[in-house]
Design a protein around this motif. Structure first.
Motif, PDB file in Angstrom:
ATOM      1  N   PRO A   1       8.496  -2.566 -13.167  1.00  0.00           N
ATOM      2  CA  PRO A   1       7.039  -2.552 -13.301  1.00  0.00           C
ATOM      3  C   PRO A   1       6.376  -3.047 -12.043  1.00  0.00           C
ATOM      4  N   ALA A   2       5.120  -2.605 -11.888  1.00  0.00           N
ATOM      5  CA  ALA A   2       4.417  -2.949 -10.654  1.00  0.00           C
ATOM      6  C   ALA A   2       4.110  -4.434 -10.582  1.00  0.00           C
ATOM      7  N   ASP A   3       4.024  -5.112 -11.760  1.00  0.00           N
ATOM      8  CA  ASP A   3       3.674  -6.519 -11.729  1.00  0.00           C
ATOM      9  C   ASP A   3       4.790  -7.385 -11.182  1.00  0.00           C
ATOM     10  N   THR A   4       6.031  -6.868 -11.167  1.00  0.00           N
ATOM     11  CA  THR A   4       7.154  -7.681 -10.700  1.00  0.00           C
ATOM     12  C   THR A   4       7.375  -7.575  -9.206  1.00  0.00           C
ATOM     13  N   VAL A   5       6.595  -6.668  -8.565  1.00  0.00           N
ATOM     14  CA  VAL A   5       6.797  -6.507  -7.121  1.00  0.00           C
ATOM     15  C   VAL A   5       5.467  -6.638  -6.420  1.00  0.00           C
ATOM     16  N   GLY A   6       4.750  -7.655  -6.735  1.00  0.00           N
ATOM     17  CA  GLY A   6       3.420  -7.797  -6.158  1.00  0.00           C
ATOM     18  C   GLY A   6       3.463  -8.306  -4.736  1.00  0.00           C
ATOM     19  N   ASP A   7       4.564  -8.916  -4.269  1.00  0.00           N
ATOM     20  CA  ASP A   7       4.608  -9.403  -2.899  1.00  0.00           C
ATOM     21  C   ASP A   7       5.987  -9.100  -2.325  1.00  0.00           C
ATOM     22  N   ASP A   8       6.228  -9.629  -1.110  1.00  0.00           N
ATOM     23  CA  ASP A   8       7.507  -9.391  -0.419  1.00  0.00           C
ATOM     24  C   ASP A   8       8.413 -10.613  -0.514  1.00  0.00           C
ATOM     25  N   SER A   9       8.334 -11.335  -1.595  1.00  0.00           N
ATOM     26  CA  SER A   9       9.176 -12.523  -1.733  1.00  0.00           C
ATOM     27  C   SER A   9      10.634 -12.115  -1.938  1.00  0.00           C
ATOM     28  N   GLY A  10      11.509 -13.092  -1.768  1.00  0.00           N
ATOM     29  CA  GLY A  10      12.937 -12.800  -1.877  1.00  0.00           C
ATOM     30  C   GLY A  10      13.359 -12.396  -3.274  1.00  0.00           C
TER      31      GLY A  10
ATOM     32  N   PRO B   1      15.447   1.638   0.268  1.00  0.00           N
ATOM     33  CA  PRO B   1      14.959   0.541   1.127  1.00  0.00           C
ATOM     34  C   PRO B   1      14.006  -0.342   0.328  1.00  0.00           C
ATOM     35  N   PRO B   2      14.358  -1.565   0.069  1.00  0.00           N
ATOM     36  CA  PRO B   2      13.547  -2.389  -0.842  1.00  0.00           C
ATOM     37  C   PRO B   2      12.152  -2.656  -0.303  1.00  0.00           C
ATOM     38  N   ARG B   3      12.023  -2.895   0.998  1.00  0.00           N
ATOM     39  CA  ARG B   3      10.695  -3.212   1.526  1.00  0.00           C
ATOM     40  C   ARG B   3       9.771  -1.996   1.452  1.00  0.00           C
ATOM     41  N   GLN B   4      10.311  -0.817   1.757  1.00  0.00           N
ATOM     42  CA  GLN B   4       9.476   0.383   1.668  1.00  0.00           C
ATOM     43  C   GLN B   4       9.091   0.663   0.215  1.00  0.00           C
ATOM     44  N   LEU B   5      10.062   0.468  -0.714  1.00  0.00           N
ATOM     45  CA  LEU B   5       9.745   0.695  -2.127  1.00  0.00           C
ATOM     46  C   LEU B   5       8.703  -0.314  -2.621  1.00  0.00           C
ATOM     47  N   ALA B   6       8.814  -1.555  -2.228  1.00  0.00           N
ATOM     48  CA  ALA B   6       7.828  -2.567  -2.632  1.00  0.00           C
ATOM     49  C   ALA B   6       6.461  -2.246  -2.054  1.00  0.00           C
ATOM     50  N   ARG B   7       6.451  -1.762  -0.777  1.00  0.00           N
ATOM     51  CA  ARG B   7       5.178  -1.403  -0.154  1.00  0.00           C
ATOM     52  C   ARG B   7       4.542  -0.212  -0.874  1.00  0.00           C
ATOM     53  N   GLY B   8       5.370   0.761  -1.284  1.00  0.00           N
ATOM     54  CA  GLY B   8       4.839   1.916  -2.001  1.00  0.00           C
ATOM     55  C   GLY B   8       4.290   1.546  -3.366  1.00  0.00           C
ATOM     56  N   LEU B   9       5.024   0.658  -4.074  1.00  0.00           N
ATOM     57  CA  LEU B   9       4.530   0.222  -5.369  1.00  0.00           C
ATOM     58  C   LEU B   9       3.248  -0.585  -5.237  1.00  0.00           C
ATOM     59  N   HIS B  10       3.166  -1.401  -4.205  1.00  0.00           N
ATOM     60  CA  HIS B  10       1.958  -2.171  -3.968  1.00  0.00           C
ATOM     61  C   HIS B  10       0.779  -1.242  -3.658  1.00  0.00           C
ATOM     62  N   THR B  11       1.020  -0.178  -2.885  1.00  0.00           N
ATOM     63  CA  THR B  11      -0.041   0.796  -2.585  1.00  0.00           C
ATOM     64  C   THR B  11      -0.494   1.530  -3.842  1.00  0.00           C
ATOM     65  N   ALA B  12       0.470   1.910  -4.710  1.00  0.00           N
ATOM     66  CA  ALA B  12       0.107   2.598  -5.958  1.00  0.00           C
ATOM     67  C   ALA B  12      -0.728   1.698  -6.859  1.00  0.00           C
TER      68      ALA B  12
ATOM     69  N   ARG C   1      -6.131   0.203  -9.011  1.00  0.00           N
ATOM     70  CA  ARG C   1      -7.232  -0.745  -9.070  1.00  0.00           C
ATOM     71  C   ARG C   1      -8.523  -0.121  -8.546  1.00  0.00           C
ATOM     72  N   HIS C   2      -8.416   0.633  -7.462  1.00  0.00           N
ATOM     73  CA  HIS C   2      -9.612   1.295  -6.909  1.00  0.00           C
ATOM     74  C   HIS C   2     -10.138   2.364  -7.864  1.00  0.00           C
TER      75      HIS C   2
ATOM     76  N   LEU D   1     -13.802   2.493  -9.555  1.00  0.00           N
ATOM     77  CA  LEU D   1     -14.637   3.681  -9.434  1.00  0.00           C
ATOM     78  C   LEU D   1     -15.083   4.187 -10.804  1.00  0.00           C
ATOM     79  N   ARG D   2     -14.186   4.099 -11.796  1.00  0.00           N
ATOM     80  CA  ARG D   2     -14.551   4.526 -13.149  1.00  0.00           C
ATOM     81  C   ARG D   2     -15.643   3.626 -13.723  1.00  0.00           C
ATOM     82  N   VAL D   3     -15.516   2.317 -13.504  1.00  0.00           N
ATOM     83  CA  VAL D   3     -16.550   1.393 -13.985  1.00  0.00           C
ATOM     84  C   VAL D   3     -17.884   1.676 -13.306  1.00  0.00           C
ATOM     85  N   LEU D   4     -17.856   1.956 -12.004  1.00  0.00           N
ATOM     86  CA  LEU D   4     -19.087   2.260 -11.283  1.00  0.00           C
ATOM     87  C   LEU D   4     -19.737   3.537 -11.793  1.00  0.00           C
ATOM     88  N   LEU D   5     -18.927   4.539 -12.073  1.00  0.00           N
ATOM     89  CA  LEU D   5     -19.469   5.788 -12.608  1.00  0.00           C
ATOM     90  C   LEU D   5     -20.056   5.581 -14.006  1.00  0.00           C
TER      91      LEU D   5
END
Length: 395
Positions: A10-19, A33-44, A49-50, A54-58
């Motif tokens: 889940p995305a909540d378990t990879v919120g940062d780059d901690s060990g 690659p764990p760092r790339q996968l964590a970065r991709g999950l963080h971007t998703a 969130r964005h 945007l839905r709330v603003l609309l």
């Protein structure tokens, strides 16, 4: 044989780059690659969130656009809402006529003739006292000012002493005050506003008449377009329940307020207050606005009694105090006993609803606010996805 795709955490378990997160990713998705996968999950997660923001603003922009549309089209919507409420309140009478094999158009015609005669008689009885009160109010105010001299003498003495200390002299300059222009209603005002009033009343009467005749047909057509028999039966149950509850509430509220107006007029007649029918009608219509209507009517009766009294004493306020007691008994005992606990609304919800519709539609919005809130609550109780609204506004 190809290796099965790894199950991503889940995305909540990879919120940062901690060990710990990197170790968890390596265990669940080996070979990635764990760092790339964590970065991709963080971007998703950031994209989600964005999108949520945007839905709330609309939704907020849609709500503001709806409020603006309601305000812009109030000249059209107010007669429609009023006609719909009158049609729902009178529909049980038309339905009772159909059960004894009377045509709907005949029962609706008799009701509309009676309604027009009643409104015309009421306007004829109340128009002359209302115009006379507007014309006589300035003279009554002028005659009322000398009655307050005994009450205002201490205040005037304190004012003179204060001005003496400030100015350093015993003389006080006479202040010139401009007298307000007397209130009057000319014949041109009546002639210019009469067509608009007549057009509004005629449109409401026609809408009520056609709602009474063709209202059930329209509801039947709406039920017929539902996709399956189960939906049709559910829709019929909801529509009939809403129609029955709303009709009962509107007719009961109308009868209670009419009884309050008649009782107020009789009480004012016994106290020999001028124009009791006029103030009884004011009390009847103002009672559609809970809390605020009773306060405004009590204050208005107190002012009227002071204006027309020979002397200012505590006996002058007896009509206003009696009306306050009548409204207290009506609001806390009679109305809850007749309408039941299911019709009771939260005072906070009532005040907020009054503020919103009074701001949007003015006095008509304040008069229609509580019936609209009660009808919306009754509808929300029948529709599963709107139950949260019924829970919020319930007392």
């Amino acid at each position: 044989m190809s290796e099965p795709e790894p199950v991503l955490p889940p995305a909540d378990t990879v919120g940062d780059d901690s060990g710990e997160s990197l170790i968890l990713i390596e265990e669940v998705a080996p070979g990635y690659p764990p760092r790339q996968l964590a970065r991709g999950l963080h971007t998703a997660r950031g994209m989600r969130r964005h999108m949520r923001a945007l839905r709330v603003l609309l939704n907020v922009m849609l709500f503001l656009a709806l409020m603006y549309t309601i305000t812009l089209t109030k000249a059209l919507l107010i007669p429609l809402v009023l006609a719909a409420f009158l049609g729902l309140a009178l529909n049980p009478i038309v339905a009772a006529g159909t059960r004894i094999h009377l045509p709907r158009w005949l029962t609706a015609s008799v009701l509309m003739i009676g309604l027009i005669v009643g409104i015309g008689s009421g306007v004829g009885l109340l128009a002359q006292p209302a115009i006379g009160w507007f014309h006589g109010a300035p003279a009554a105010i002028k005659s009322f000012v000398p009655k307050l001299r005994n009450l205002t003498k201490p205040l005037e003495a304190a004012n003179r002493a204060t001005q003496t200390l400030v100015n350093g002299s015993n003389t006080i300059r006479a202040s010139t005050t401009t007298q307000p222009a007397p209130m009057s209603i000319s014949a041109w005002d009546v002639v210019s506003t009469a067509p608009k009033v007549l057009a509004a009343v005629l449109s409401v009467m026609l809408l009520v008449f056609f709602f009474l005749i063709y209202g059930d047909t329209m509801l039947r057509r709406l039920v017929e377009i539902t996709p399956s028999f189960a939906y049709k039966r559910h829709a019929v149950t909801i529509v009939r329940g809403i129609q029955t509850e709303v009709s009962r509430y509107l007719l009961t509220a109308l009868l209670i307020n009419a009884g309050l107006g008649a009782l107020t007029a009789g009480m004012l007649w016994l106290y020999k207050v001028p124009d009791p029918l006029l103030w009884g009608a004011v009390a009847m219509f103002a009672n559609f606005i809970p809390y605020v209507g009773a306060i405004v009517t009590t204050t208005l009766l107190a002012v009227v009694c002071m204006l027309y009294a020979n002397d200012v004493n505590l006996d002058v306020f007896l009509p206003a105090l009696t009306f306050a007691g009548i409204t207290a008994v009506e609001g806390n005992l009679i109305t809850p006993m007749i309408q039941g606990a299911s019709m009771r609304l939260s005072p906070i919800a009532i005040l907020l609803w009054l503020l919103v519709w009074g701001w949007l539609w003015g006095i008509p919005g304040a008069l229609l606010a509580v019936p609209m809130l009660t009808c919306t609550k009754l509808i929300a109780e029948r529709v599963r996805s709107w139950n949260w609204f019924a829970v919020i506004v319930q007392r």
